[in-house]
Design a protein around this motif. Sequence first.
Motif, mmCIF file in Angstrom:
data_model
loop_
_atom_site.group_PDB
_atom_site.id
_atom_site.type_symbol
_atom_site.label_atom_id
_atom_site.label_comp_id
_atom_site.label_asym_id
_atom_site.label_seq_id
_atom_site.Cartn_x
_atom_site.Cartn_y
_atom_site.Cartn_z
ATOM 1 N N THR A 3 -95.305 60.748 -103.086
ATOM 2 C CA THR A 3 -95.671 60.533 -101.622
ATOM 3 C C THR A 3 -95.385 61.238 -100.506
ATOM 4 N N ALA A 7 -95.805 65.077 -98.876
ATOM 5 C CA ALA A 7 -95.958 64.834 -97.523
ATOM 6 C C ALA A 7 -94.946 66.255 -97.158
ATOM 7 N N LEU A 140 -100.055 68.652 -100.264
ATOM 8 C CA LEU A 140 -100.199 67.432 -100.151
ATOM 9 C C LEU A 140 -101.623 67.126 -100.335
ATOM 10 N N VAL A 143 -100.699 63.328 -101.963
ATOM 11 C CA VAL A 143 -100.586 62.483 -100.980
ATOM 12 C C VAL A 143 -101.530 62.071 -101.416
#
Length: 143
Positions: A3, A7, A140, A143
Amino acid sequence: MDTTPAAVAGAAAFTWFGMVLAISFLEAPLKFRAPGVTVPLGLGIGRLVFRALNIAEAVLALVVVVAVATGSPTTPVGVLTGVVVVLLAVQLGAVRPVLNRRSDRVLAGEDAPRSRAHLAYIALELLKTAALVALGASALATV
């Protein structure tokens, strides 16, 4: 992809994308339309601006590479990271030196012919912006 690195990679890719759009596709062509801006003046400004952009791009590329390398990337993220880094390397290592030599000649008062290297740089910018959007979205998405 993990994650936090995803990001960071996504944010860096989209920041890089925005900088390229702002400089390459807005500032660069518009400065020559401003009243009183001669070709030598525009070239001088452009060299300073693109030198700063390229330094920022190199830093952002490093951020993306580190984030991707530490984040267990998916195959698309890994491939797209390689693509944007190679495109930037070609611009900086092969095309920019040709453009700099031409602008040196113009700034020295010579009547240098237009360079096809400029078109190559633009083509690479178009490819790089597309790859940056794909990279940012791919990163992304995890994420």
